[in-house]
Design an enzyme around this catalytic site. Structure first.
Site, PDB file in Angstrom:
ATOM      1  CB  CYS A 133      35.659  38.611  39.165  1.00  0.00           C
ATOM      2  SG  CYS A 133      35.365  36.800  39.394  1.00  0.00           S
ATOM      3  CB  VAL A 134      31.070  39.821  40.619  1.00  0.00           C
ATOM      4  CG1 VAL A 134      29.675  39.717  41.310  1.00  0.00           C
ATOM      5  CG2 VAL A 134      31.132  40.972  39.708  1.00  0.00           C
TER       6      VAL A 134
END
Length: 478
Positions: A26-27
């Site tokens: 993810c980020v």
């Protein structure tokens, strides 16, 4: 930073490529689903260059590397492991196979609402803009802007129309739930439209006994009130689950040549009957029960209930049972137009960020502990608490986490005293300002600041008196 070497070290620390079931990122985090969770070495992973923390949640091993770095590490990791890239959704799906039934049940509620959050947030923000035009006394005016200016009245009317999504929330819930449970989402839309059909009576008035006249259907000796399910989040979810499973059952039993005609027809008829006979009334009971608990904590128990509510939200995150809260928030919005849980979420999350910063101030300068604490605090500003919880507040001692929860409790008390409510859900922290009822924005900000500062103060005092495991004083050796 040698990303290839980092990837190699991560791969070795998780038991080699033969132990990788799927991988995504993810980020900020590398997300792995392992075949054998006993084979990963947490301490080794925490000491790899660039690693800011390691935690295991929802069936996934998550290694925090931070924005930008994780992309490079992931690319190198996939190459080293010789596996195909996966999406976060793919990893979540694989992780669910390793979860218990109870955890998977609660996770399903989260999945249903995640896809709906952008629309709900958008509509809530539009209603927030509308409230600026219809709030009396704003900008020093006598009456509201809509009372004084034609353009303001027209904009308020326009915004009220285009934010109509919140009025038909059961439709979207039925669509998303049917899709989540493996059914045809178009049939879910039809179910949702049945839930709010305009020819049916208003359920809120029916439940309160104020509906002028009630018509009944007589099916097989059952008298069924011709009443809609406005705000029927739980009836929508329960009936969608039944519809999805019944559709799959029919598809297997009906001859293939007749599937196109019979399956949707029978599915709609039987599911609609199930809605009015079973799942609608059952959903009302579930909603009433959960609503009563939430109402008791927040309204009947006053500030003590608000303290407990806000303080317990993050412990729910640890157990994975927090996914149910979104459905309660949706129910509140559908039935009242307001959501008093969102401010409590906000203070519960930012308080864990405050606890992480408390540990930051106790850590030696330029130490990895300080770096991890700071990087874990930042996500709490936008509503993500897991890095702070798992990489800092529960790393060596439960004390920072508990003191964070206590700080959240006091923030919840403040939000209760000033009746802070939101017009939607799904956003907390700084972004959450956009969906808070505008007249209460200043108190939302103050409540969040209070929840951030108090855990820092509590941690510094507690450490001075008793000491906290894992804390490194500034003048102490790492």
């Amino acid at each position: 930073m040698d990303y290839q070497n980092i990837a190699k070290e991560v791969l070795l620390a998780v038991g080699g490529k033969e132990n990788i079931q799927s991988a995504a990122h993810c980020v900020t985090r590398l997300r792995l689903v392992l075949k054998d969770n006993s084979k990963y070495d947490k301490e080794t992973l925490e000491n790899i260059e660039g690693s800011k923390g390691v935690f295991f949640n929802s069936g996934q091993l998550q290694v925090i590397f931070g924005t930008g770095v994780v992309d490079q590490v992931y690319a190198a990791f996939v190459k080293q492991a010789g596996i195909e890239s996966s999406s976060v959704a793919d990893v979540k799906s694989a992780a669910q196979k390793n979860q218990g039934k109870v955890q998977e049940f609660f996770k399903a509620f989260s999945d249903i609402f995640v896809a709906l959050i952008p629309g709900i947030v958008g509509c809530a923000m539009i209603l927030g803009l509308r409230s600026l035009f219809i709030t009396e006394g704003i900008f020093g005016l006598t009456g509201s802007m809509a009372d004084n200016y034609r353009w303001a009245a027209d904009l308020a009317s326009f915004f009220n129309i285009i934010a109509t999504g919140l009025n038909f929330l059961p439709v979207f819930v039925a669509y998303s739930a049917t899709k989540r449970f493996g059914g045809n989402p178009v049939l879910g839309i039809i179910l949702g439209l049945i839930l709010v059909h305009p020819d049916l009576g208003n359920r809120f008035e029916f439940m309160q006994g104020t509906l002028d006249s009630v018509k009944y259907w007589d099916f097989f000796g059952f008298n069924i009130p011709q009443v809609a399910f406005q705000g029927g989040i739980f009836p929508a979810i329960l009936t969608s689950l039944f519809m999805a499973k019944f559709e799959l059952f029919l598809t297997k039993k009906v001859p293939q040549i007749l599937t196109f005609i019979l399956v949707p027809t029978i599915t709609i008829i039987v599911s609609a009957l199930a809605l009015f006979l079973v799942f609608g009334p059952l959903g009302d009971i579930v909603a009433a029960g959960i609503g009563a608990c939430a109402d008791f904590l927040y309204n009947k128990a006053g500030v003590f209930g608000a303290f407990a509510f806000a303080g317990l939200l993050q412990p729910l995150v640890i157990t994975g049972t927090h996914h149910m809260i979104g459905s309660i928030e949706a129910q509140l919005i559908s039935s009242t137009g307001f959501n008093y849980i969102q401010p409590l979420w906000a203070v519960s999350i930012i308080a864990q960020g405050g606890a992480a910063m408390g540990m930051f101030f106790l850590a030696k300068k330029k130490s990895k502990r300080r770096e991890v604490a700071l990087s874990s605090f930042v996500p709490t500003l936008v509503g993500v608490s897991e890095p702070a919880i798992f990489a800092v507040n529960l790393k060596d001692s439960i004390i920072p986490f508990i003191l964070g929860a206590i700080g959240a409790g006091f923030g919840g008390v403040y939000m209760k005293l000033f009746d802070v409510k939101a017009l939607g859900f799904g956003l907390t922290g700084i972004p959450g300002i956009t969906i808070v009822n505008p007249p209460q924005v200043i108190h939302y900000v103050i409540g969040c600041l209070l929840s951030f500062v108090l855990p820092i103060v509590f941690i510094l005092i507690y450490h001075k008196v008793k000491g906290i495991a894992g804390a490194e004083l500034k003048n102490a050796a790492l």
